[in-house]
Design a protein around this motif. Sequence first.
Motif, PDB file in Angstrom:
ATOM      1  N   LEU A   3      28.403  -2.813  76.213  1.00 53.07           N
ATOM      2  CA  LEU A   3      28.904  -3.200  75.003  1.00 53.07           C
ATOM      3  C   LEU A   3      29.330  -2.232  74.121  1.00 53.07           C
ATOM      4  O   LEU A   3      28.537  -0.942  74.234  1.00 53.07           O
ATOM      5  N   GLN A   4      30.415  -2.367  73.563  1.00 54.86           N
ATOM      6  CA  GLN A   4      31.069  -1.198  72.640  1.00 54.86           C
ATOM      7  C   GLN A   4      30.912  -1.696  71.181  1.00 54.86           C
ATOM      8  O   GLN A   4      31.454  -2.900  70.770  1.00 54.86           O
ATOM      9  N   LEU A   5      30.321  -0.812  70.308  1.00 53.04           N
ATOM     10  CA  LEU A   5      30.361  -1.027  68.777  1.00 53.04           C
ATOM     11  C   LEU A   5      31.325  -0.058  68.243  1.00 53.04           C
ATOM     12  O   LEU A   5      31.441   1.074  68.299  1.00 53.04           O
ATOM     13  N   ILE A  14      31.381  -5.642  68.010  1.00 60.21           N
ATOM     14  CA  ILE A  14      30.631  -5.596  69.353  1.00 60.21           C
ATOM     15  C   ILE A  14      31.472  -6.288  70.430  1.00 60.21           C
ATOM     16  O   ILE A  14      31.659  -7.262  70.186  1.00 60.21           O
ATOM     17  N   LEU A  15      32.038  -5.455  71.382  1.00 56.81           N
ATOM     18  CA  LEU A  15      32.786  -6.135  72.229  1.00 56.81           C
ATOM     19  C   LEU A  15      31.904  -6.016  73.848  1.00 56.81           C
ATOM     20  O   LEU A  15      31.481  -4.979  74.212  1.00 56.81           O
ATOM     21  N   MET A  16      31.879  -7.154  74.285  1.00 57.24           N
ATOM     22  CA  MET A  16      31.256  -7.357  75.645  1.00 57.24           C
ATOM     23  C   MET A  16      32.417  -6.993  76.491  1.00 57.24           C
ATOM     24  O   MET A  16      33.257  -7.762  77.053  1.00 57.24           O
ATOM     25  N   ASP A  17      32.284  -5.806  77.251  1.00 61.17           N
ATOM     26  CA  ASP A  17      33.496  -4.943  77.925  1.00 61.17           C
ATOM     27  C   ASP A  17      33.164  -5.234  79.544  1.00 61.17           C
ATOM     28  O   ASP A  17      32.635  -4.193  79.981  1.00 61.17           O
ATOM     29  N   ARG A  18      33.026  -6.235  80.001  1.00 61.53           N
ATOM     30  CA  ARG A  18      32.689  -6.586  81.616  1.00 61.53           C
ATOM     31  C   ARG A  18      33.547  -7.604  82.018  1.00 61.53           C
ATOM     32  O   ARG A  18      33.015  -8.313  82.784  1.00 61.53           O
ATOM     33  N   ALA A  19      34.700  -7.456  81.947  1.00 58.62           N
ATOM     34  CA  ALA A  19      35.872  -8.549  82.121  1.00 58.62           C
ATOM     35  C   ALA A  19      35.713  -8.810  83.615  1.00 58.62           C
ATOM     36  O   ALA A  19      35.746 -10.016  84.163  1.00 58.62           O
ATOM     37  N   TRP A  30      20.373  -7.315  77.323  1.00 54.62           N
ATOM     38  CA  TRP A  30      19.412  -7.962  76.546  1.00 54.62           C
ATOM     39  C   TRP A  30      18.439  -6.846  75.795  1.00 54.62           C
ATOM     40  O   TRP A  30      17.837  -6.815  75.137  1.00 54.62           O
ATOM     41  N   SER A  31      18.813  -5.386  76.364  1.00 54.58           N
ATOM     42  CA  SER A  31      18.175  -4.337  75.667  1.00 54.58           C
ATOM     43  C   SER A  31      19.403  -3.911  74.774  1.00 54.58           C
ATOM     44  O   SER A  31      18.894  -3.336  73.534  1.00 54.58           O
ATOM     45  N   GLU A  32      20.470  -3.832  75.237  1.00 47.42           N
ATOM     46  CA  GLU A  32      21.705  -2.880  74.412  1.00 47.42           C
ATOM     47  C   GLU A  32      21.908  -3.875  73.155  1.00 47.42           C
ATOM     48  O   GLU A  32      22.213  -3.430  72.016  1.00 47.42           O
ATOM     49  N   LEU A  33      22.000  -5.228  73.186  1.00 48.69           N
ATOM     50  CA  LEU A  33      22.508  -5.965  72.184  1.00 48.69           C
ATOM     51  C   LEU A  33      21.437  -5.954  70.736  1.00 48.69           C
ATOM     52  O   LEU A  33      21.972  -5.592  69.694  1.00 48.69           O
ATOM     53  N   PRO A  34      20.134  -6.132  71.004  1.00 54.71           N
ATOM     54  CA  PRO A  34      19.129  -5.710  69.703  1.00 54.71           C
ATOM     55  C   PRO A  34      19.172  -4.244  69.324  1.00 54.71           C
ATOM     56  O   PRO A  34      19.360  -4.266  68.023  1.00 54.71           O
ATOM     57  N   ALA A  91      11.252 -12.471  75.013  1.00 54.00           N
ATOM     58  CA  ALA A  91      11.713 -11.270  74.505  1.00 54.00           C
ATOM     59  C   ALA A  91      13.292 -11.584  74.866  1.00 54.00           C
ATOM     60  O   ALA A  91      14.236 -11.188  73.956  1.00 54.00           O
ATOM     61  N   LEU A  92      13.819 -12.307  75.751  1.00 53.08           N
ATOM     62  CA  LEU A  92      15.370 -12.838  75.560  1.00 53.08           C
ATOM     63  C   LEU A  92      15.736 -13.541  74.458  1.00 53.08           C
ATOM     64  O   LEU A  92      16.719 -13.647  73.734  1.00 53.08           O
ATOM     65  N   GLN A  93      14.822 -14.722  74.074  1.00 54.94           N
ATOM     66  CA  GLN A  93      14.857 -15.393  72.693  1.00 54.94           C
ATOM     67  C   GLN A  93      15.228 -14.512  71.520  1.00 54.94           C
ATOM     68  O   GLN A  93      16.041 -14.713  70.704  1.00 54.94           O
ATOM     69  N   ALA A  94      14.384 -13.601  71.465  1.00 53.64           N
ATOM     70  CA  ALA A  94      14.209 -12.679  70.411  1.00 53.64           C
ATOM     71  C   ALA A  94      15.553 -11.764  70.159  1.00 53.64           C
ATOM     72  O   ALA A  94      16.078 -11.411  69.009  1.00 53.64           O
TER      73      ALA A  94
END
Length: 269
Positions: A3-5, A14-19, A30-34, A91-94
């Motif tokens: 993830l790139q901010l 925020i770019l999800m960079d795993r094309a 799931w840890s990077e996003l929060p 935790a994923l929901q949160a």
Amino acid sequence: MSLQLTRNGAVAEILMDRAERMNALDTAFWSELPRLLDEVDADPSIRVLLLQGSGKHFSAGMDLDFFPAIREQENGEPGRYRDWIRRKVLALQAALTRLETLRVPVIAVTQGACIGGALDLACCTNLRYATADAYFRIHEINIGMMADLGVLQRLPRLLPAALVQELALTGRPMNAAEALQRGFVNAVSDSHEQALQLARETAARIAALSPLAVAGTKAALNHARDHSVADGLEFASLWNAAMFVSEDVPLALAAQKHRGAAQFQDLLP
């Protein structure tokens, strides 16, 4: 997940960079996003967040490597294993709910696949822009499980009940044209670049408004979704009783009177 901010003035992206993996949501996501969302929330100069995926697809949903990892604990004591699974799901929901509780509005730009966990993600955003080739699918039913990250709870508040029932029980895709017709996305563009440009223009317009008013509006909309009209009106009265002393209202009124643009202070850190 990578993830790139980035920041462009008052707008963060925020770019999800795993094309190469269709931006599938792996364990790291799931840890990077929060963590990144907390960073955005703590920066008062940020007024809008834009979320996008690299490559041809927004996201293929949960990474398939994630599911075998859930089985790693199954040889443990049965009750404790099931408790561990429940806490894992919570935790994923949160992590996704954090998008809703974020101080600033969130705009998603979707192209290609937006399925499974990615649709859960999109349902947590405030605005959604799509490309003509985008499609949305509650994919969990196709792999033998019930969707458990929020789509079955949030989508009925975004789409007609009969359509949600069909999408959830059949696992069929909803294409961009249907999503626009049904009001799930705000606009459909021919290309990812056009959709991104439109989203950025909207983000810039929101960012120019009072950040206090925008935060209150997002909070009131979230509250109204889950409460009665009477409760929502009480919430609105309390919010404005607390916030109406702000200088933003006279600034905005003066700017309109003189056909100018008001310059609003950032919120406090």
